[in-house]
Design an enzyme around this catalytic site. Structure first.
Site, PDB file in Angstrom:
ATOM      1  N   PRO A 174       0.822  -1.222   0.000  1.00  0.00           N
ATOM      2  CA  PRO A 174       0.000   0.000   0.000  1.00  0.00           C
ATOM      3  C   PRO A 174       0.857   1.275   0.000  1.00  0.00           C
ATOM      4  O   PRO A 174       0.362   2.358  -0.269  1.00  0.00           O
ATOM      5  CB  PRO A 174      -0.802  -0.099   1.300  1.00  0.00           C
ATOM      6  CG  PRO A 174      -0.635  -1.489   1.800  1.00  0.00           C
ATOM      7  CD  PRO A 174       0.587  -2.067   1.173  1.00  0.00           C
ATOM      8  N   GLU A 205       0.799  -6.961   7.165  1.00  0.00           N
ATOM      9  CA  GLU A 205       1.457  -6.297   8.302  1.00  0.00           C
ATOM     10  C   GLU A 205       2.829  -5.759   7.922  1.00  0.00           C
ATOM     11  O   GLU A 205       3.428  -4.997   8.661  1.00  0.00           O
ATOM     12  CB  GLU A 205       1.576  -7.256   9.488  1.00  0.00           C
ATOM     13  CG  GLU A 205       0.235  -7.448  10.177  1.00  0.00           C
ATOM     14  CD  GLU A 205       0.043  -8.857  10.706  1.00  0.00           C
ATOM     15  OE1 GLU A 205       0.607  -9.791  10.091  1.00  0.00           O
ATOM     16  OE2 GLU A 205      -0.673  -9.006  11.703  1.00  0.00           O
ATOM     17  N   ARG A 210      -3.267  -7.903 -20.780  1.00  0.00           N
ATOM     18  CA  ARG A 210      -4.214  -7.554 -21.838  1.00  0.00           C
ATOM     19  C   ARG A 210      -3.684  -6.471 -22.767  1.00  0.00           C
ATOM     20  O   ARG A 210      -4.251  -6.234 -23.834  1.00  0.00           O
ATOM     21  CB  ARG A 210      -5.590  -7.196 -21.263  1.00  0.00           C
ATOM     22  CG  ARG A 210      -5.595  -5.984 -20.373  1.00  0.00           C
ATOM     23  CD  ARG A 210      -6.929  -5.809 -19.691  1.00  0.00           C
ATOM     24  NE  ARG A 210      -7.995  -5.412 -20.618  1.00  0.00           N
ATOM     25  CZ  ARG A 210      -8.060  -4.247 -21.225  1.00  0.00           C
ATOM     26  NH1 ARG A 210      -7.112  -3.339 -21.032  1.00  0.00           N
ATOM     27  NH2 ARG A 210      -9.056  -3.953 -22.029  1.00  0.00           N
ATOM     28  N   ASP A 247     -10.326   1.571 -24.503  1.00  0.00           N
ATOM     29  CA  ASP A 247     -10.589   1.369 -23.078  1.00  0.00           C
ATOM     30  C   ASP A 247     -10.768   2.680 -22.343  1.00  0.00           C
ATOM     31  O   ASP A 247     -10.167   3.670 -22.705  1.00  0.00           O
ATOM     32  CB  ASP A 247      -9.355   0.774 -22.379  1.00  0.00           C
ATOM     33  CG  ASP A 247      -9.143  -0.672 -22.702  1.00  0.00           C
ATOM     34  OD1 ASP A 247     -10.060  -1.282 -23.234  1.00  0.00           O
ATOM     35  OD2 ASP A 247      -8.042  -1.150 -22.406  1.00  0.00           O
TER      36      ASP A 247
HETATM   37  N1  ADE Z   1      -0.943  -5.148  -0.046  1.00  0.00           N
HETATM   38  C1  ADE Z   1      -1.976  -4.902   0.788  1.00  0.00           C
HETATM   39  N2  ADE Z   1      -2.749  -3.924   0.315  1.00  0.00           N
HETATM   40  C2  ADE Z   1      -2.203  -3.541  -0.880  1.00  0.00           C
HETATM   41  C3  ADE Z   1      -2.537  -2.575  -1.854  1.00  0.00           C
HETATM   42  N3  ADE Z   1      -3.596  -1.781  -1.732  1.00  0.00           N
HETATM   43  N4  ADE Z   1      -1.752  -2.460  -2.941  1.00  0.00           N
HETATM   44  C4  ADE Z   1      -0.670  -3.244  -3.079  1.00  0.00           C
HETATM   45  N5  ADE Z   1      -0.296  -4.167  -2.197  1.00  0.00           N
HETATM   46  C5  ADE Z   1      -1.050  -4.326  -1.095  1.00  0.00           C
END
Ligand code: ADE
Length: 250
Positions: free
Chosen positions: A93, A120, A157, A172
């Site tokens: 994230p 985590e 793709r 697209d």
């Molecule tokens: N791992 C956990 N959540 C994630 C996300 N939103 N993007 C990439 N990897 C992740």
């Protein structure tokens, strides 16, 4: 990889996650046609202790577990050494936001190694062994497996030949910086809801114009922030001025 166009190597502690998705539809066909080649590697196979440990408690205390650095780095180094030059991506994230543009960039590579972290987190030192970090959105998933699938799907793709000529990714949503226009197929009327007459007219010039205008209207309404980055013709700009009553968006 022999004959293929794109090689994906995925490093994960849940290899079973990938069994079904890669056996369906377009990704399966692409693999059968030799256009993509996916190998799933179990990070646990790169542990050296008797218990095959892949995670441990965080230094400094706190909740949850952290993915250990040695198995991940051993896996990266081993897999990297097994083929052509690869870009190593950690999904997290905290990475750069994934987008159509980034998918296009990645689709021009020959080989991607995707490292799936757990939610985590991974030991910070893993970051010294990857080339880039990608997030698929501002939400937290239980691990990097779904993000890895998202990236492989979006990238595959775009590889020439993966989609049929009829399914061209050129129109697209996002390919031109705008959302896609509305699509219809038979029947002409469903519970009183009609297909726009222009689509039945056979007038291709008018159809093109209508689709472009719908694309712009939909983008203005739903994702106004995209307008500034889109490739717009003078006619598009005129329409936007008409619709918004200003050239503030341009
Ligand atoms: N791992 C956990 N959540 C994630 C996300 N939103 N993007 C990439 N990897 C992740």
């Amino acid at each position: 990889m022999i004959n293929g166009k794109m090689k994906f190597d995925v490093l994960t502690i849940f290899p079973g996650f990938f069994d079904s998705p890669l056996k369906q539809s377009i990704l399966r066909r692409a693999a059968e046609a030799g256009l993509i080649d996916v190998s799933i590697h179990n990070i646990r196979d790169y542990t050296t202790d008797r218990h095959r440990t892949t995670d441990d408690a965080p230094y400094g205390g706190g909740a949850g577990m952290v993915m250990k650095v040695e198995p991940v780095v051993r896996a990266i180094e081993s897999v990297k050494g097994q083929g052509t030059e690869a870009l190593v991506v950690l999904v997290t994230p905290q990475g750069v936001p994934f987008s159509h543009e980034l998918a296009e960039e990645l689709s021009r590579r020959r080989r991607l190694v995707i490292v799936c972290g757990r939610y985590e987190g991974v030991d910070e030192r893993v970051r010294a062994f990857v080339d880039m970090e990608i997030s698929i959105g501002d939400y937290v998933l239980t691990g990097g497996e779904i993000p890895a699938l998202v990236i492989m799907d979006a990238v595959s793709r775009l590889i020439p030949g993966v989609l049929g000529a009829e399914e061209s990714p050129k129109s697209d949503s996002f390919a031109n910086g705008l959302l896609e226009y509305p699509q219809y197929t038979r029947p002409e009327v469903f519970r009183g809801l009609r297909v726009p007459p222009v689509l039945l007219s056979g007038n291709h010039g008018e159809i093109e114009k209508w689709r472009r205008a719908e694309s712009i209207k939909r983008t203005l309404r739903r994702r106004p922030g995209l307008i500034r980055g889109a490739k717009l013709t003078d006619e598009d700009k005129k329409l936007i001025k008409e619709l918004t009553g200003s050239d503030e968006m341009l």
